[in-house]
Design a protein around this motif. Structure first.
Motif, PDB file in Angstrom:
ATOM      1  N   SER A 190       9.658   2.358 -46.427  1.00  0.00           N
ATOM      2  CA  SER A 190      10.098   2.461 -45.037  1.00  0.00           C
ATOM      3  C   SER A 190       9.229   3.435 -44.252  1.00  0.00           C
ATOM      4  O   SER A 190       8.884   3.194 -43.096  1.00  0.00           O
ATOM      5  CB  SER A 190      11.562   2.888 -44.970  1.00  0.00           C
ATOM      6  OG  SER A 190      11.748   4.166 -45.545  1.00  0.00           O
ATOM      7  N   LYS A 191       8.840   4.541 -44.885  1.00  0.00           N
ATOM      8  CA  LYS A 191       7.994   5.523 -44.207  1.00  0.00           C
ATOM      9  C   LYS A 191       6.613   4.937 -43.938  1.00  0.00           C
ATOM     10  O   LYS A 191       6.010   5.180 -42.895  1.00  0.00           O
ATOM     11  CB  LYS A 191       7.874   6.784 -45.065  1.00  0.00           C
ATOM     12  CG  LYS A 191       7.426   8.017 -44.299  1.00  0.00           C
ATOM     13  CD  LYS A 191       7.552   9.257 -45.163  1.00  0.00           C
ATOM     14  CE  LYS A 191       7.376  10.516 -44.331  1.00  0.00           C
ATOM     15  NZ  LYS A 191       7.537  11.741 -45.157  1.00  0.00           N
ATOM     16  N   ALA A 192       6.111   4.149 -44.883  1.00  0.00           N
ATOM     17  CA  ALA A 192       4.814   3.499 -44.699  1.00  0.00           C
ATOM     18  C   ALA A 192       4.868   2.504 -43.553  1.00  0.00           C
ATOM     19  O   ALA A 192       3.950   2.428 -42.730  1.00  0.00           O
ATOM     20  CB  ALA A 192       4.393   2.794 -45.994  1.00  0.00           C
ATOM     21  N   TYR A 193       5.961   1.742 -43.477  1.00  0.00           N
ATOM     22  CA  TYR A 193       6.102   0.753 -42.409  1.00  0.00           C
ATOM     23  C   TYR A 193       6.199   1.438 -41.055  1.00  0.00           C
ATOM     24  O   TYR A 193       5.548   1.034 -40.085  1.00  0.00           O
ATOM     25  CB  TYR A 193       7.346  -0.106 -42.652  1.00  0.00           C
ATOM     26  CG  TYR A 193       7.500  -1.226 -41.651  1.00  0.00           C
ATOM     27  CD1 TYR A 193       6.855  -2.448 -41.847  1.00  0.00           C
ATOM     28  CD2 TYR A 193       8.248  -1.049 -40.491  1.00  0.00           C
ATOM     29  CE1 TYR A 193       6.977  -3.474 -40.915  1.00  0.00           C
ATOM     30  CE2 TYR A 193       8.369  -2.072 -39.564  1.00  0.00           C
ATOM     31  CZ  TYR A 193       7.737  -3.269 -39.784  1.00  0.00           C
ATOM     32  OH  TYR A 193       7.851  -4.270 -38.857  1.00  0.00           O
ATOM     33  N   GLU A 194       7.025   2.496 -40.968  1.00  0.00           N
ATOM     34  CA  GLU A 194       7.174   3.225 -39.709  1.00  0.00           C
ATOM     35  C   GLU A 194       5.851   3.833 -39.267  1.00  0.00           C
ATOM     36  O   GLU A 194       5.536   3.857 -38.071  1.00  0.00           O
ATOM     37  CB  GLU A 194       8.237   4.308 -39.861  1.00  0.00           C
ATOM     38  CG  GLU A 194       9.642   3.755 -40.071  1.00  0.00           C
ATOM     39  CD  GLU A 194      10.630   4.837 -40.376  1.00  0.00           C
ATOM     40  OE1 GLU A 194      10.698   5.824 -39.610  1.00  0.00           O
ATOM     41  OE2 GLU A 194      11.355   4.719 -41.382  1.00  0.00           O
ATOM     42  N   SER A 195       5.089   4.335 -40.232  1.00  0.00           N
ATOM     43  CA  SER A 195       3.796   4.939 -39.924  1.00  0.00           C
ATOM     44  C   SER A 195       2.830   3.904 -39.375  1.00  0.00           C
ATOM     45  O   SER A 195       2.048   4.183 -38.466  1.00  0.00           O
ATOM     46  CB  SER A 195       3.202   5.592 -41.185  1.00  0.00           C
ATOM     47  OG  SER A 195       4.052   6.598 -41.683  1.00  0.00           O
ATOM     48  N   MET A 196       2.883   2.679 -39.924  1.00  0.00           N
ATOM     49  CA  MET A 196       2.006   1.613 -39.456  1.00  0.00           C
ATOM     50  C   MET A 196       2.337   1.240 -38.015  1.00  0.00           C
ATOM     51  O   MET A 196       1.438   1.058 -37.188  1.00  0.00           O
ATOM     52  CB  MET A 196       2.136   0.388 -40.365  1.00  0.00           C
ATOM     53  CG  MET A 196       1.197  -0.757 -40.009  1.00  0.00           C
ATOM     54  SD  MET A 196       1.113  -2.004 -41.304  1.00  0.00           S
ATOM     55  CE  MET A 196       2.798  -2.616 -41.269  1.00  0.00           C
TER      56      MET A 196
END
Length: 291
Positions: free
Chosen positions: A148-154
């Motif tokens: 989820s953190k990776a997706y939000e960062s993208m």
């Protein structure tokens, strides 16, 4: 020294991260630059820190284990007199807590920080996925982040200011909310406060419902918020609770579909129901009572 040597030779962590914080008297152009340097430094050196009475232009941080392990590491930075330039006034670089570890420093890898690291990559890898970011952060910087953190960062990297909230229960996905910054700014600057709320059932193996809210029409403010949806009681109750001054109207499409179904339920023939359906839809788009 063995630990220090190991940390300083992590394969892909940039050398400058290890030296982003160096000594008393080191200068920075702004407080934001000091905070960024602290992020780099803690990730490279594998330790966690906490702010103490964090102020906009006075930065005082300690090792997270200052109280539990008596660790002396600390840093204090403040502006030079009559200047916006920040300077390190006090710095103790020694750790005695022994709490360096594989995942230490990961907490400071914020979404904004991760986004800054992947922006350059996105320019040459437009098909980059969240799982790729997760794997790259681990292999490049030994930073473990969840999906989820990776997706939000993208999302943040491609559209700074966007809002992404991923809700999970016991590591099981529940729901996702996305609002792109381009839409937010466009709605505030150029759209009448007219919101269309709707949902559609997802028929693949994951099931669930996809909800959407769409703004429409340019306008000159001020205007009253208007919300258009189907006859869902939950939406009506929520609007009354959170937007008591808004005007809530029925969606013509849903109104006509429900009307047509009711006509059939009442025993009207299909051709009669269709004719009444067309008349209702036509009436819904008239602007005066006489029309």
């Amino acid at each position: 020294m063995l630990l220090e040597d190991m940390l300083n030779h992590q394969t892909k962590i940039p050398t400058e991260w290890h030296t982003s914080i160096r000594k008393v008297g080191q200068k920075f152009d702004s407080a934001a630059e000091v905070r960024l340097a602290l992020q780099y430094y803690s990730i490279a050196k594998r330790f966690e820190y906490d702010f103490y009475h964090n102020e906009q232009r006075h930065i005082r941080v300690y090792c997270r284990f200052k109280h539990t392990h008596g660790c002396p590491w600390m840093l204090f930075a403040s502006p030079l007199r009559n200047l916006s330039i920040m300077s390190i006034k006090n710095f103790e670089s020694t750790h005695t807590c022994g709490q360096h570890g594989e995942n230490a420093g990961n907490l400071r890898a914020s979404r904004k920080f991760i986004a800054s690291q992947i922006q350059a990559v996105l320019k040459v890898r437009s098909d980059l996925r969240a799982v790729d970011i997760k794997n790259d952060m681990l292999s490049n910087f030994s930073i473990k982040i969840n999906y989820s953190k990776a997706y939000e960062s993208m999302v943040h990297a491609t559209n700074t200011g966007s809002r992404v909230v991923i809700d999970a229960d016991d590591r099981r996905f529940r729901r996702l909310f996305i609002s792109y910054n381009a839409y937010i700014e466009g709605f505030i600057a150029r759209c009448r406060p007219l919101l269309f709320l709707d949902g559609t059932f997802i028929k693949d193996r994951y099931r669930g419902i996809l909800l959407s809210a769409t703004g429409e029409n340019p306008y000159q403010p001020p205007h009253r918020l208007i919300v258009i949806s189907d006859a869902d009681k939950g939406i009506r109750a929520t609007i009354e609770e959170f937007f008591p001054d808004a005007f809530h109207s029925r969606c013509v499409l849903h109104l006509v579909e429900n009307f047509k179904k009711n006509m059939k339920d009442f025993g009207h023939k299909t051709n009669v129901a269709t004719t009444l359906d067309e008349l209702l839809q036509s009436a819904a788009y008239k602007f005066t009572i006489s029309e």
